[in-house]
Design a protein around this motif. Structure first.
Motif, PDB file in Angstrom:
ATOM      1  N   GLU A  99     -27.396 -92.378  51.472  1.00  0.00           N
ATOM      2  CA  GLU A  99     -26.111 -93.083  51.500  1.00  0.00           C
ATOM      3  C   GLU A  99     -25.066 -92.163  52.122  1.00  0.00           C
ATOM      4  O   GLU A  99     -25.158 -90.927  52.026  1.00  0.00           O
ATOM      5  CB  GLU A  99     -25.697 -93.465  50.071  1.00  0.00           C
ATOM      6  CG  GLU A  99     -24.538 -94.437  49.998  1.00  0.00           C
ATOM      7  CD  GLU A  99     -24.885 -95.792  50.588  1.00  0.00           C
ATOM      8  OE1 GLU A  99     -24.306 -96.120  51.632  1.00  0.00           O
ATOM      9  OE2 GLU A  99     -25.739 -96.488  50.010  1.00  0.00           O
ATOM     10  N   ARG A 100     -24.067 -92.753  52.779  1.00  0.00           N
ATOM     11  CA  ARG A 100     -22.978 -91.977  53.341  1.00  0.00           C
ATOM     12  C   ARG A 100     -21.997 -91.605  52.237  1.00  0.00           C
ATOM     13  O   ARG A 100     -21.615 -92.440  51.404  1.00  0.00           O
ATOM     14  CB  ARG A 100     -22.254 -92.772  54.424  1.00  0.00           C
ATOM     15  CG  ARG A 100     -23.102 -93.168  55.598  1.00  0.00           C
ATOM     16  CD  ARG A 100     -23.503 -91.988  56.449  1.00  0.00           C
ATOM     17  NE  ARG A 100     -22.379 -91.508  57.264  1.00  0.00           N
ATOM     18  CZ  ARG A 100     -22.455 -90.469  58.072  1.00  0.00           C
ATOM     19  NH1 ARG A 100     -23.586 -89.752  58.129  1.00  0.00           N
ATOM     20  NH2 ARG A 100     -21.419 -90.091  58.793  1.00  0.00           N
ATOM     21  N   VAL A 101     -21.587 -90.340  52.234  1.00  0.00           N
ATOM     22  CA  VAL A 101     -20.678 -89.846  51.207  1.00  0.00           C
ATOM     23  C   VAL A 101     -19.647 -88.921  51.858  1.00  0.00           C
ATOM     24  O   VAL A 101     -19.811 -88.477  52.998  1.00  0.00           O
ATOM     25  CB  VAL A 101     -21.433 -89.081  50.088  1.00  0.00           C
ATOM     26  CG1 VAL A 101     -22.354 -90.013  49.320  1.00  0.00           C
ATOM     27  CG2 VAL A 101     -22.222 -87.911  50.684  1.00  0.00           C
ATOM     28  N   ILE A 111     -17.740 -86.169  56.276  1.00  0.00           N
ATOM     29  CA  ILE A 111     -18.551 -87.337  55.892  1.00  0.00           C
ATOM     30  C   ILE A 111     -19.982 -87.094  56.346  1.00  0.00           C
ATOM     31  O   ILE A 111     -20.238 -86.885  57.540  1.00  0.00           O
ATOM     32  CB  ILE A 111     -17.987 -88.620  56.519  1.00  0.00           C
ATOM     33  CG1 ILE A 111     -16.579 -88.906  55.978  1.00  0.00           C
ATOM     34  CG2 ILE A 111     -18.910 -89.801  56.234  1.00  0.00           C
ATOM     35  CD1 ILE A 111     -15.920 -90.122  56.593  1.00  0.00           C
ATOM     36  N   THR A 113     -24.494 -87.661  55.160  1.00  0.00           N
ATOM     37  CA  THR A 113     -25.487 -88.531  54.518  1.00  0.00           C
ATOM     38  C   THR A 113     -26.172 -87.765  53.407  1.00  0.00           C
ATOM     39  O   THR A 113     -26.800 -86.722  53.663  1.00  0.00           O
ATOM     40  CB  THR A 113     -26.536 -89.017  55.540  1.00  0.00           C
ATOM     41  OG1 THR A 113     -25.887 -89.756  56.569  1.00  0.00           O
ATOM     42  CG2 THR A 113     -27.573 -89.893  54.857  1.00  0.00           C
ATOM     43  N   VAL A 169     -19.077 -84.011  45.922  1.00  0.00           N
ATOM     44  CA  VAL A 169     -19.600 -85.206  46.566  1.00  0.00           C
ATOM     45  C   VAL A 169     -18.831 -86.414  46.038  1.00  0.00           C
ATOM     46  O   VAL A 169     -18.819 -86.661  44.826  1.00  0.00           O
ATOM     47  CB  VAL A 169     -21.110 -85.374  46.295  1.00  0.00           C
ATOM     48  CG1 VAL A 169     -21.641 -86.610  47.003  1.00  0.00           C
ATOM     49  CG2 VAL A 169     -21.876 -84.131  46.736  1.00  0.00           C
ATOM     50  N   SER A 171     -18.200 -90.608  46.315  1.00  0.00           N
ATOM     51  CA  SER A 171     -18.783 -91.879  46.741  1.00  0.00           C
ATOM     52  C   SER A 171     -18.005 -93.019  46.090  1.00  0.00           C
ATOM     53  O   SER A 171     -17.617 -92.929  44.909  1.00  0.00           O
ATOM     54  CB  SER A 171     -20.254 -91.960  46.323  1.00  0.00           C
ATOM     55  OG  SER A 171     -20.804 -93.222  46.649  1.00  0.00           O
ATOM     56  N   ARG A 173     -16.994 -96.150  43.996  1.00  0.00           N
ATOM     57  CA  ARG A 173     -17.596 -96.823  42.854  1.00  0.00           C
ATOM     58  C   ARG A 173     -17.913 -98.270  43.230  1.00  0.00           C
ATOM     59  O   ARG A 173     -17.092 -98.954  43.847  1.00  0.00           O
ATOM     60  CB  ARG A 173     -16.652 -96.807  41.654  1.00  0.00           C
ATOM     61  CG  ARG A 173     -16.391 -95.438  41.072  1.00  0.00           C
ATOM     62  CD  ARG A 173     -15.441 -95.539  39.886  1.00  0.00           C
ATOM     63  NE  ARG A 173     -15.095 -94.246  39.355  1.00  0.00           N
ATOM     64  CZ  ARG A 173     -15.789 -93.609  38.410  1.00  0.00           C
ATOM     65  NH1 ARG A 173     -16.869 -94.192  37.894  1.00  0.00           N
ATOM     66  NH2 ARG A 173     -15.401 -92.438  37.979  1.00  0.00           N
ATOM     67  N   LYS A 174     -19.082 -98.722  42.889  1.00  0.00           N
ATOM     68  CA  LYS A 174     -19.493-100.082  43.214  1.00  0.00           C
ATOM     69  C   LYS A 174     -18.931-101.064  42.189  1.00  0.00           C
ATOM     70  O   LYS A 174     -19.038-100.835  40.973  1.00  0.00           O
ATOM     71  CB  LYS A 174     -21.016-100.171  43.249  1.00  0.00           C
ATOM     72  CG  LYS A 174     -21.634 -99.318  44.353  1.00  0.00           C
ATOM     73  CD  LYS A 174     -23.139 -99.465  44.403  1.00  0.00           C
ATOM     74  CE  LYS A 174     -23.712 -98.622  45.529  1.00  0.00           C
ATOM     75  NZ  LYS A 174     -25.195 -98.745  45.632  1.00  0.00           N
ATOM     76  N   PHE A 186     -13.502 -93.615  43.067  1.00  0.00           N
ATOM     77  CA  PHE A 186     -14.595 -92.786  43.566  1.00  0.00           C
ATOM     78  C   PHE A 186     -15.334 -92.101  42.416  1.00  0.00           C
ATOM     79  O   PHE A 186     -14.742 -91.764  41.387  1.00  0.00           O
ATOM     80  CB  PHE A 186     -14.076 -91.702  44.524  1.00  0.00           C
ATOM     81  CG  PHE A 186     -13.587 -92.231  45.839  1.00  0.00           C
ATOM     82  CD1 PHE A 186     -14.428 -92.307  46.936  1.00  0.00           C
ATOM     83  CD2 PHE A 186     -12.275 -92.673  45.973  1.00  0.00           C
ATOM     84  CE1 PHE A 186     -13.982 -92.789  48.139  1.00  0.00           C
ATOM     85  CE2 PHE A 186     -11.813 -93.166  47.174  1.00  0.00           C
ATOM     86  CZ  PHE A 186     -12.677 -93.230  48.267  1.00  0.00           C
ATOM     87  N   ALA A 217     -24.418 -89.771  41.967  1.00  0.00           N
ATOM     88  CA  ALA A 217     -23.331 -89.629  42.936  1.00  0.00           C
ATOM     89  C   ALA A 217     -22.985 -90.955  43.600  1.00  0.00           C
ATOM     90  O   ALA A 217     -21.800 -91.256  43.818  1.00  0.00           O
ATOM     91  CB  ALA A 217     -23.699 -88.588  43.982  1.00  0.00           C
ATOM     92  N   VAL A 218     -23.981 -91.755  43.935  1.00  0.00           N
ATOM     93  CA  VAL A 218     -23.720 -93.013  44.661  1.00  0.00           C
ATOM     94  C   VAL A 218     -23.733 -94.221  43.741  1.00  0.00           C
ATOM     95  O   VAL A 218     -23.466 -95.342  44.196  1.00  0.00           O
ATOM     96  CB  VAL A 218     -24.742 -93.204  45.804  1.00  0.00           C
ATOM     97  CG1 VAL A 218     -24.711 -92.032  46.763  1.00  0.00           C
ATOM     98  CG2 VAL A 218     -26.149 -93.419  45.264  1.00  0.00           C
TER      99      VAL A 218
END
Length: 406
Positions: A99-101, A111, A113, A169, A171, A173-174, A186, A217-218
Motif C-alpha cells: 500500500e502507498r504510505v 511517499i 510503498t 509511517v 496511512s 484511516r479507512k 491518519f 499501519a494501513v
C-alpha cells in the motif's frame, strides 16, 4: 563433383596475376572476421549483463506470484493456503500486503510503498547480496525492523547508525470522515530502520516490513495484495504456472518473473537486439568488400572465362563460380571470427581482465560473460544470408560484362 565450387576453391587459394586481388580478398576476409567476432563478443557480454540483472531481480522477486484479477487485494482463506501446501513443487510461499504510505524521518517526508511480508516463511539469504547497508532482518530480539529502497533512504536521509530515531509511517484511516484535527484521519506507526537495498528501480520506493506491522499501519487485517511463491529446485516454472492457474481459477492471475516486471525484461532484451542490429549493419559494410574482390577477380580471370566458355560453359556456371567464391571468402572470415570471439569470451571468463570502473558499487567488478551457442548459430546464419545476397548480386554484375565481351 561440383564444378563451380571446385573452380571457386582453386581461384581463392591460387596466386593471382595481380597482387592487389590477393590484398582485396584478404581485406574482405578480415572485415568479415572482425564483424563476426564483434557480434559474438557483444552478444556474450550483453548475455552476461542480462543474466546478472535478472539474477539480482530474481533474488528479490518470487518465481510465481498470485494476484487478484481485479481489485487491489483478496482474502487468502484456509482453502487456498491448503491447496498451496499440497502442491509438491512449491518450496515455500509468503503473503504480501502492499500500500502507498507517507514516511517521515525527522523533518523529511516521502511517499513510498510499504510491503508487508509474513515472517513464517524463510527469507532467502541471497537477499543480503542486494543490500547496500545493514541486514535483511525484519525482526530481531522481539523488535521489528524495516528494509528500505535506496531512494527512500536518500530522500529521508535515514541513518542506520542512529538508533534513537525511527521511521514514522502514516496511512489514511479507512472509513473515517475528516475531523477538526487532520492527524486524527491518519494511522501512525513507527519502526526502526534495519537495512538499505541497492539502487535498483524495482525496489527503490519500497519499505519492507513484517506483515503484522503493515496490517496495523494501513488498517487492513484480512486481505492481502498477493502471494509470492518459490518453487523446488529444478521445477518447471511454466508447468507450475499452468497448474496453479487452473487451481486458483479465473479470479486470480499467476505471474512468472517476466510477467511481474515486463518493463525490465523488455528493456534489457531490446537493448541487446538494438546493439546486435547496429553491429550487423557495420558487418554488412564489411561484406560489401566482397563486391570489389569479385570484380577484381573476374578481371584477373578474364582469359580463364573465355577458355571455359570455349569448352561449353554457360553463363550460369560462370556466375556460380564467382558466387561460391564470395561465399567462401565470407564463410572463412565468419568461422575465424566466431573462433576468435569464443576465445576472447573464454579468456574473459577465466581471467576477468575487462572490469567495471572503480566506485561503481556493483555486485561484481568484472564484466560478466555468458556464452550461448544459439548466438553463434544466429551470427553464422546472418553472415551467410547477407554474404549470399551480396555474392549473388556481385557475381551477376561482375560477370555480365565480361561474359558479353568474351
Amino acid at each position: 563433383m561440383n564444378t563451380a565450387l571446385y573452380f571457386a576453391k582453386r581461384y581463392l587459394f591460387s596466386k593471382k596475376t595481380v597482387n592487389a586481388v590477393n590484398i582485396i580478398s584478404g581485406i574482405s576476409v578480415v572485415g568479415v572476421l572482425v564483424s563476426s567476432a564483434s557480434l559474438i563478443i557483444i552478444l556474450s557480454f550483453y548475455n552476461g549483463l542480462e543474466k546478472l540483472i535478472f539474477s539480482m531481480y530474481s533474488a528479490f522477486s518470487p518465481e510465481l506470484r498470485i494476484e487478484p484479477a481485479t481489485g487491489k487485494g483478496f482474502v487468502a482463506d484456509s482453502a487456498l493456503t491448503a491447496q498451496l501446501n499440497n502442491r509438491p513443487e512449491i518450496s515455500n510461499y509468503r503473503e504480501v500486503l502492499q500500500e502507498r504510505v507517507l514516511l517521515r524521518y525527522g523533518d523529511a517526508q516521502y511517499i513510498a510503498t510499504i510491503k508487508g511480508v509474513t515472517l513464517d516463511s524463510t527469507i532467502p539469504q541471497s537477499m543480503d547480496t542486494l543490500l547496500q547497508d545493514g541486514h535483511f532482518a525484519l525482526q530481531y530480539d522481539g523488535e521489528e525492523y524495516a528494509v528500505m529502497g535506496a531512494r527512500v533512504q536518500g530522500m529521508l536521509g535515514v541513518s542506520l547508525r542512529d538508533e534513537s530515531r525511527f521511521i514514522e509511517v502514516f496511512s489514511p484511516r479507512k472509513g473515517v470522515r475528516s475531523g477538526i484535527n487532520p492527524m486524527d484521519d491518519f494511522t501512525m506507526r513507527t519502526i526502526r530502520p534495519g537495512g538499505v537495498l541497492r539502487y535498483q528501480q524495482e525496489f527503490d520506493d519500497l519499505l519492507i516490513v513484517p506483515m503484522a506491522f503493515a496490517r496495523e499501519a494501513v488498517g487492513e487485517f484480512s486481505r492481502v495484495s498477493a502471494i509470492e511463491i518459490n518453487l523446488m529446485p529444478g521445477s518447471d516454472v511454466a508447468a507450475a504456472q499452468r497448474a496453479l492457474s487452473t487451481l486458483v481459477g479465473n479470479d486470480y492471475l499467476v505471474k512468472d518473473r517476466e510477467q511481474q516486471n515486463p518493463t525490465l525484461y523488455k528493456i534489457v532484451r531490446t537493448e541487446k537486439w538494438a546493439v546486435f542490429v547496429i553491429i550487423a549493419f557495420t558487418g554488412i559494410i564489411a561484406l560489401f568488400n566482397i563486391v570489389g574482390s569479385l570484380t577484381m577477380l573476374v578481371i584477373d580471370k578474364k582469359k580463364d572465362i573465355s577458355v571455359l566458355m570455349g569448352l561449353g560453359a554457360n553463363d550460369g556456371l560462370i556466375r556460380r563460380i564467382f558466387f561460391y567464391e564470395g561465399l567462401l571468402i565470407s564463410l572463412i572470415g565468419c568461422v575465424a571470427g566466431l573462433v576468435l570471439g569464443l576465445l576472447f569470451c573464454i579468456s574473459q571468463q577465466a581471467l576477468g581482465w575487462i572490469r567495471f570502473g572503480e566506485g561503481e558499487n556493483l555486485v561484481t567488478d568484472v564484466y560478466p560473460v555468458d556464452i550461448r551457442y544459439s548466438d553463434f548459430l544466429l551470427v553464422f546464419l546472418t553472415v551467410f544470408a547477407i554474404s549470399a545476397l551480396i555474392s549473388l548480386v556481385a557475381s551477376r554484375l561482375s560477370v555480365k560484362q565480361t561474359v558479353r565481351l568474351s
